[in-house]
Design a protein around this motif. Sequence first.
Motif, mmCIF file in Angstrom:
data_model
loop_
_atom_site.group_PDB
_atom_site.id
_atom_site.type_symbol
_atom_site.label_atom_id
_atom_site.label_comp_id
_atom_site.label_asym_id
_atom_site.label_seq_id
_atom_site.Cartn_x
_atom_site.Cartn_y
_atom_site.Cartn_z
ATOM 1 N N LEU A 132 -2.247 4.493 8.429
ATOM 2 C CA LEU A 132 -3.573 4.548 7.602
ATOM 3 C C LEU A 132 -3.307 3.476 6.502
ATOM 4 O O LEU A 132 -4.111 3.253 5.826
ATOM 5 C CB LEU A 132 -3.758 5.848 6.962
ATOM 6 N N LEU A 133 -2.145 2.769 6.468
ATOM 7 C CA LEU A 133 -1.957 1.776 5.237
ATOM 8 C C LEU A 133 -1.597 0.447 5.710
ATOM 9 O O LEU A 133 -0.775 -0.430 5.059
ATOM 10 C CB LEU A 133 -0.609 2.411 4.478
ATOM 11 N N HIS A 161 0.984 -1.270 0.011
ATOM 12 C CA HIS A 161 -0.079 -0.007 0.060
ATOM 13 C C HIS A 161 0.875 1.238 0.183
ATOM 14 O O HIS A 161 0.731 2.199 -0.725
ATOM 15 C CB HIS A 161 -0.967 -0.051 1.289
ATOM 16 N N ASN A 163 2.224 1.639 -3.496
ATOM 17 C CA ASN A 163 1.129 2.015 -4.440
ATOM 18 C C ASN A 163 0.510 3.656 -4.097
ATOM 19 O O ASN A 163 0.224 4.423 -5.156
ATOM 20 C CB ASN A 163 -0.069 1.360 -4.281
ATOM 21 N N ARG A 169 5.811 12.546 0.379
ATOM 22 C CA ARG A 169 5.292 13.176 1.594
ATOM 23 C C ARG A 169 4.191 12.563 2.017
ATOM 24 O O ARG A 169 3.834 12.155 3.381
ATOM 25 C CB ARG A 169 5.305 14.658 1.665
ATOM 26 N N VAL A 170 3.114 12.651 1.269
ATOM 27 C CA VAL A 170 1.853 12.159 1.617
ATOM 28 C C VAL A 170 1.790 10.677 1.850
ATOM 29 O O VAL A 170 1.267 10.095 2.778
ATOM 30 C CB VAL A 170 0.695 12.456 0.492
ATOM 31 N N HIS A 187 3.598 9.894 5.188
ATOM 32 C CA HIS A 187 3.022 10.582 6.415
ATOM 33 C C HIS A 187 1.715 9.629 6.541
ATOM 34 O O HIS A 187 1.352 9.188 7.758
ATOM 35 C CB HIS A 187 2.294 11.762 6.055
ATOM 36 N N ALA A 188 1.156 9.007 5.572
ATOM 37 C CA ALA A 188 0.059 8.192 5.559
ATOM 38 C C ALA A 188 0.408 6.881 6.235
ATOM 39 O O ALA A 188 -0.167 6.145 7.314
ATOM 40 C CB ALA A 188 -0.616 7.929 4.468
ATOM 41 N N ARG A 237 5.742 15.938 -3.090
ATOM 42 C CA ARG A 237 4.622 15.976 -2.386
ATOM 43 C C ARG A 237 3.875 14.615 -2.109
ATOM 44 O O ARG A 237 3.413 14.280 -1.139
ATOM 45 C CB ARG A 237 3.507 16.867 -3.238
ATOM 46 N N TYR A 269 1.240 7.798 -11.997
ATOM 47 C CA TYR A 269 0.595 7.113 -13.078
ATOM 48 C C TYR A 269 -0.491 8.165 -13.441
ATOM 49 O O TYR A 269 -0.854 8.481 -14.699
ATOM 50 C CB TYR A 269 0.247 5.857 -12.579
ATOM 51 N N HIS A 270 -1.179 8.636 -12.485
ATOM 52 C CA HIS A 270 -2.295 9.304 -12.830
ATOM 53 C C HIS A 270 -1.855 10.923 -13.650
ATOM 54 O O HIS A 270 -2.371 11.030 -14.446
ATOM 55 C CB HIS A 270 -3.050 9.794 -11.426
ATOM 56 N N SER A 282 1.226 7.381 9.838
ATOM 57 C CA SER A 282 -0.084 7.733 10.817
ATOM 58 C C SER A 282 -1.102 6.373 10.865
ATOM 59 O O SER A 282 -1.966 6.288 11.145
ATOM 60 C CB SER A 282 -0.663 8.587 10.232
ATOM 61 N N ALA A 298 2.879 5.792 -6.172
ATOM 62 C CA ALA A 298 2.930 5.510 -7.420
ATOM 63 C C ALA A 298 1.743 5.919 -8.048
ATOM 64 O O ALA A 298 1.571 6.596 -9.121
ATOM 65 C CB ALA A 298 3.058 3.933 -7.861
ATOM 66 N N ALA A 299 0.538 5.750 -7.363
ATOM 67 C CA ALA A 299 -0.881 5.998 -7.993
ATOM 68 C C ALA A 299 -0.783 7.585 -8.528
ATOM 69 O O ALA A 299 -1.227 7.605 -9.770
ATOM 70 C CB ALA A 299 -1.953 5.861 -7.002
ATOM 71 N N PRO A 300 -0.560 8.497 -7.740
ATOM 72 C CA PRO A 300 -0.471 9.988 -8.302
ATOM 73 C C PRO A 300 0.613 10.063 -9.399
ATOM 74 O O PRO A 300 0.257 10.977 -10.372
ATOM 75 C CB PRO A 300 -0.166 10.944 -7.202
#
Lengths: 209, 209
Positions: free
Chosen positions: A207-208, A167, A170, A197-198, A201-202, A194, A177-178, A205, A173-175
């Motif tokens: 979240l993954l 996770h 990914n 960093r996101v 941070h996730a 950025r 590819y997007h 925290s 990587a997701a942004p």
Amino acid sequence: MAVGDSDTTPDTAPGTRRPGGRTARNREAVLEAALELLSELGYAATCVQDIANRSKVAASTIYRRWGNRDGVILDLAQTLVAEPAGALPDTGDLERDLALLGQVIVDVMSSPRGGVVQSALVAAGVDSPTARKTLAQIVNRRVEDTKLIAERAIERGDVPAGTDARHVINTLAAPIYHRWYIGGERPTTEELHRYARVAAHAARSGLLS
Amino acid sequence: MAVGDSDTTPDTAPGTRRPGGRTARNREAVLEAALELLSELGYAATCVQDIANRSKVAASTIYRRWGNRDGVILDLAQTLVAEPAGALPDTGDLERDLALLGQVIVDVMSSPRGGVVQSALVAAGVDSPTARKTLAQIVNRRVEDTKLIAERAIERGDVPAGTDARHVINTLAAPIYHRWYIGGERPTTEELHRYARVAAHAARSGLLS
């Protein structure tokens, strides 16, 4: 490694069990021709007849062995999956490692080989479940090859145990590819930072998981 | 609205200034036929001759007016951009709003019209800068139409002032597109919730300014 130069590739088509023989040479010529044409003409304009002309392998042989253009592209993609990944960033800091990995992902996308084949698969995948499966396989393989970056952060205790390392990769990587395939633009260095960093941070925290 | 039923669409091609006349009827027939064929055959297999047969508009007319297949698809896409967005989620909680928006994005991707045209643009965009530009325009338009979700969170003080509302929407949307077009799978509800959590958390933490 040169495209198709592996004689150890399993090959179950009838009459093809001659490693290093004409069949192997044909495969190498066809895959090289397909790669060149994809680079020069793009996915939509590359057809089996062009591949036949460029590779000097009969179109009938190509249709018999690969079925159609997408079959050739999938075989080309398989040679990429078989290539070893490079050394992974290991700065001791998850966010910095992810930013460096993001740069590697962008470099692969912009490379003459990786980018061309990957883009062709994205295009083919819109219609073809087989191409979608191959693309997913290539991308998942890259995630498996790079998730060590997140696993090291878990070992260091920077990221909670139970975090799913895939996770983390990914989320980075997701942004990328997007931005590339949907936004139509190469991500800037600032954007890569950025995204890193996101993702870091996730992960930190929790979240993954 | 039905595809191409707007007589107010600017049309600068010579001899076409007859709103409601044969030219407008032809456009509607061609766009409807293209949409049907994209749904039935996919992007790669849809060609101008099929569109001509289905729409009963001469292929020569289609070539003259739209240039080629991608020209028809871009026109079809423009009719989608012109459609108004639906009501936005407004639960008072950014994460919950983003999860609901994620569901809307998935619904559009899986819809017979939006999904088919968007997928065709992704495929066309791999080769064509014009298709890439149209796709980016459609996606950016949707970001502009939905960024109010993030702006409301800024107004409520849930998210720091200076946050870029478009980054918040893109942080949600990127993994959805990635899962769909690269991973080849429809995101699950659980995944949508994770994407919404990551985007909301990044926004609240001031990472998306």
